[in-house]
Design a protein around this motif. Structure first.
Motif, PDB file in Angstrom:
ATOM      1  N   THR A 157       0.841  -1.190   0.000  1.00 14.25           N
ATOM      2  CA  THR A 157       0.000   0.000   0.000  1.00 14.25           C
ATOM      3  C   THR A 157       0.877   1.241   0.000  1.00 14.25           C
ATOM      4  O   THR A 157       2.087   1.163   0.203  1.00 14.25           O
ATOM      5  CB  THR A 157      -0.979   0.013   1.197  1.00 14.25           C
ATOM      6  OG1 THR A 157      -1.923   1.071   0.997  1.00 14.25           O
ATOM      7  CG2 THR A 157      -0.273   0.216   2.527  1.00 14.25           C
ATOM      8  N   ALA A 158       0.247   2.389  -0.274  1.00 14.35           N
ATOM      9  CA  ALA A 158       0.936   3.679  -0.308  1.00 14.35           C
ATOM     10  C   ALA A 158      -0.133   4.755  -0.436  1.00 14.35           C
ATOM     11  O   ALA A 158      -1.330   4.447  -0.526  1.00 14.35           O
ATOM     12  CB  ALA A 158       1.912   3.755  -1.488  1.00 14.35           C
ATOM     13  N   PHE A 159       0.293   6.004  -0.484  1.00 17.96           N
ATOM     14  CA  PHE A 159      -0.618   7.135  -0.708  1.00 17.96           C
ATOM     15  C   PHE A 159      -1.410   6.866  -1.984  1.00 17.96           C
ATOM     16  O   PHE A 159      -0.841   6.507  -3.014  1.00 17.96           O
ATOM     17  CB  PHE A 159       0.208   8.414  -0.849  1.00 17.96           C
ATOM     18  CG  PHE A 159      -0.533   9.675  -0.509  1.00 17.96           C
ATOM     19  CD1 PHE A 159      -1.077   9.863   0.751  1.00 17.96           C
ATOM     20  CD2 PHE A 159      -0.664  10.699  -1.440  1.00 17.96           C
ATOM     21  CE1 PHE A 159      -1.737  11.043   1.090  1.00 17.96           C
ATOM     22  CE2 PHE A 159      -1.316  11.886  -1.124  1.00 17.96           C
ATOM     23  CZ  PHE A 159      -1.856  12.061   0.148  1.00 17.96           C
ATOM     24  N   THR A 160      -2.724   7.025  -1.908  1.00 15.68           N
ATOM     25  CA  THR A 160      -3.573   6.622  -3.030  1.00 15.68           C
ATOM     26  C   THR A 160      -3.799   7.757  -4.038  1.00 15.68           C
ATOM     27  O   THR A 160      -3.582   8.930  -3.738  1.00 15.68           O
ATOM     28  CB  THR A 160      -4.948   6.148  -2.524  1.00 15.68           C
ATOM     29  OG1 THR A 160      -5.623   7.263  -1.928  1.00 15.68           O
ATOM     30  CG2 THR A 160      -4.815   5.026  -1.508  1.00 15.68           C
ATOM     31  N   VAL A 190      -3.372  -2.571  -2.003  1.00 11.68           N
ATOM     32  CA  VAL A 190      -4.544  -2.542  -1.118  1.00 11.68           C
ATOM     33  C   VAL A 190      -4.661  -1.160  -0.482  1.00 11.68           C
ATOM     34  O   VAL A 190      -3.678  -0.426  -0.395  1.00 11.68           O
ATOM     35  CB  VAL A 190      -4.460  -3.618  -0.013  1.00 11.68           C
ATOM     36  CG1 VAL A 190      -4.509  -5.013  -0.613  1.00 11.68           C
ATOM     37  CG2 VAL A 190      -3.192  -3.453   0.828  1.00 11.68           C
ATOM     38  N   LYS A 191      -5.872  -0.786  -0.065  1.00  9.88           N
ATOM     39  CA  LYS A 191      -6.060   0.518   0.581  1.00  9.88           C
ATOM     40  C   LYS A 191      -7.234   0.479   1.534  1.00  9.88           C
ATOM     41  O   LYS A 191      -8.072  -0.414   1.473  1.00  9.88           O
ATOM     42  CB  LYS A 191      -6.252   1.611  -0.474  1.00  9.88           C
ATOM     43  CG  LYS A 191      -7.324   1.338  -1.502  1.00  9.88           C
ATOM     44  CD  LYS A 191      -7.233   2.354  -2.643  1.00  9.88           C
ATOM     45  CE  LYS A 191      -8.103   1.921  -3.820  1.00  9.88           C
ATOM     46  NZ  LYS A 191      -7.951   2.808  -4.981  1.00  9.88           N
ATOM     47  N   ALA A 192      -7.277   1.483   2.406  1.00  6.73           N
ATOM     48  CA  ALA A 192      -8.365   1.594   3.373  1.00  6.73           C
ATOM     49  C   ALA A 192      -9.687   1.817   2.638  1.00  6.73           C
ATOM     50  O   ALA A 192      -9.708   2.286   1.492  1.00  6.73           O
ATOM     51  CB  ALA A 192      -8.093   2.760   4.323  1.00  6.73           C
ATOM     52  N   GLU A 198      -6.721   4.493   7.993  1.00  7.25           N
ATOM     53  CA  GLU A 198      -5.503   3.746   8.350  1.00  7.25           C
ATOM     54  C   GLU A 198      -5.444   2.427   7.588  1.00  7.25           C
ATOM     55  O   GLU A 198      -6.424   1.688   7.523  1.00  7.25           O
ATOM     56  CB  GLU A 198      -5.510   3.475   9.856  1.00  7.25           C
ATOM     57  CG  GLU A 198      -4.297   2.702  10.344  1.00  7.25           C
ATOM     58  CD  GLU A 198      -4.414   2.306  11.808  1.00  7.25           C
ATOM     59  OE1 GLU A 198      -4.478   1.099  12.102  1.00  7.25           O
ATOM     60  OE2 GLU A 198      -4.449   3.218  12.656  1.00  7.25           O
ATOM     61  N   LYS A 199      -4.289   2.142   7.005  1.00  7.80           N
ATOM     62  CA  LYS A 199      -4.095   0.852   6.328  1.00  7.80           C
ATOM     63  C   LYS A 199      -2.624   0.483   6.343  1.00  7.80           C
ATOM     64  O   LYS A 199      -1.761   1.277   5.960  1.00  7.80           O
ATOM     65  CB  LYS A 199      -4.581   0.933   4.872  1.00  7.80           C
ATOM     66  CG  LYS A 199      -4.483  -0.389   4.115  1.00  7.80           C
ATOM     67  CD  LYS A 199      -5.500  -1.383   4.633  1.00  7.80           C
ATOM     68  CE  LYS A 199      -5.441  -2.702   3.863  1.00  7.80           C
ATOM     69  NZ  LYS A 199      -6.410  -3.677   4.408  1.00  7.80           N
ATOM     70  N   SER A 214      -1.605   6.222   9.009  1.00 11.06           N
ATOM     71  CA  SER A 214      -1.107   4.850   9.161  1.00 11.06           C
ATOM     72  C   SER A 214       0.274   4.784   9.803  1.00 11.06           C
ATOM     73  O   SER A 214       0.810   3.698  10.010  1.00 11.06           O
ATOM     74  CB  SER A 214      -1.050   4.177   7.778  1.00 11.06           C
ATOM     75  OG  SER A 214      -2.279   4.319   7.094  1.00 11.06           O
ATOM     76  N   ALA A 215       0.832   5.950  10.144  1.00  7.89           N
ATOM     77  CA  ALA A 215       2.219   5.988  10.646  1.00  7.89           C
ATOM     78  C   ALA A 215       2.385   5.247  11.966  1.00  7.89           C
ATOM     79  O   ALA A 215       3.380   4.536  12.168  1.00  7.89           O
ATOM     80  CB  ALA A 215       2.683   7.432  10.780  1.00  7.89           C
ATOM     81  N   THR A 216       1.435   5.413  12.867  1.00  5.66           N
ATOM     82  CA  THR A 216       1.517   4.706  14.156  1.00  5.66           C
ATOM     83  C   THR A 216       1.446   3.202  13.941  1.00  5.66           C
ATOM     84  O   THR A 216       2.245   2.441  14.497  1.00  5.66           O
ATOM     85  CB  THR A 216       0.389   5.161  15.094  1.00  5.66           C
ATOM     86  OG1 THR A 216       0.593   6.536  15.416  1.00  5.66           O
ATOM     87  CG2 THR A 216       0.368   4.355  16.383  1.00  5.66           C
ATOM     88  N   ALA A 217       0.502   2.767  13.114  1.00  5.39           N
ATOM     89  CA  ALA A 217       0.326   1.331  12.865  1.00  5.39           C
ATOM     90  C   ALA A 217       1.551   0.716  12.183  1.00  5.39           C
ATOM     91  O   ALA A 217       1.893  -0.436  12.448  1.00  5.39           O
ATOM     92  CB  ALA A 217      -0.922   1.102  12.014  1.00  5.39           C
ATOM     93  N   VAL A 218       2.225   1.481  11.333  1.00  2.00           N
ATOM     94  CA  VAL A 218       3.454   0.988  10.710  1.00  2.00           C
ATOM     95  C   VAL A 218       4.535   0.797  11.775  1.00  2.00           C
ATOM     96  O   VAL A 218       5.238  -0.207  11.791  1.00  2.00           O
ATOM     97  CB  VAL A 218       3.946   1.947   9.599  1.00  2.00           C
ATOM     98  CG1 VAL A 218       5.367   1.597   9.173  1.00  2.00           C
ATOM     99  CG2 VAL A 218       3.030   1.874   8.394  1.00  2.00           C
TER     100      VAL A 218
END
Length: 228
Positions: A157-160, A190-192, A198-199, A214-218
């Motif tokens: 995933t990445a910025f969409t 994949v994306k949110a 967050e994804k 998504s920075a915290t989840a990464v």
């Protein structure tokens, strides 16, 4: 022994042909750093070394406590980066490499031969390879020693495209991370469910996050993968 992580920041400070400053995006360094710095040994590098440019728009946008405190108390993290080429051949000294997002990486890390070599060396040394937001774009053309693409067949995933459109910067970037990674991965992007949601995509040792949210989840996914 605390695991060692190589954080990679951009050295690029101008947004394409738009007369706007850019760089790395505050929460995308602040949040993973906040989660990891007490449990891991973090080394920070950038293509040019020295001070890595912070995107001023991210300072205006990120008002959360973690970002504000990081900005106030951790200047040395981004003002004294080491040169990226010093780490070629040293993947064995680390447990993971992590690319911080922002628009900057789109310009100086995507086609950077040193960066591509590091990605290959880390992956082939069985290390964790990770990035957030625009930074997963650095993986789209990263090739392994056998010539295959790192992301081929892997969920990523990445910025969409929609997020870039809503940010009004579609024409400012050399290409769109979603399009490039969708093609390189063979349709595994994949994306949110909603833009800006967050994804995190985890495909073995490849960990990618979609956007600032998504920075915290990464950071948490990195911690879990490192067993800390």
């Amino acid at each position: 022994m605390a695991p060692k992580i190589l954080f990679v920041l951009t050295s690029h400070n101008k947004l394409g042909n738009v007369d706007k400053p850019t760089g790395w995006y505050l929460p995308e360094l602040a949040h993973p750093y906040h989660i990891l710095h007490n449990k891991a040994e973090i080394t920070v590098a950038s293509p040019k070394g020295g001070e890595s440019p912070l995107d001023p728009s991210s300072v205006e946008a990120a008002k959360d406590d973690v970002s504000v405190n990081f900005l106030k108390n951790n200047e040395s993290v981004w003002k004294n980066t080491q040169k990226l080429d010093q780490f070629v051949g040293r993947a064995k000294d680390f447990d993971a490499i992590f690319y911080v997002g922002g628009h900057g990486p789109m310009f100086d890390l995507v086609d950077n031969p040193t960066s591509q070599q590091l990605i290959r060396e880390f992956w082939e040394a069985d290390k964790i390879v990770s990035a957030v937001c625009h930074a997963p774009a650095v993986f789209y053309d990263a090739k392994l020693s056998d010539g295959s693409l790192l992301v081929a067949g892997k969920e990523v995933t990445a910025f969409t495209n929609v997020e870039e459109e809503q940010a009004g910067l579609t024409d400012a970037v050399p290409f769109l991370p979603e399009d490039a990674l969708q093609k390189a991965s063979g349709g595994k992007f994949v994306k949110a469910a909603e833009p800006w949601g967050e994804k995190v995509a985890i495909s073995g040792r490849l960990i990618t996050g979609q956007n600032p949210a998504s920075a915290t989840a990464v950071g948490e996914a990195l911690a879990k993968a490192l067993g800390i």
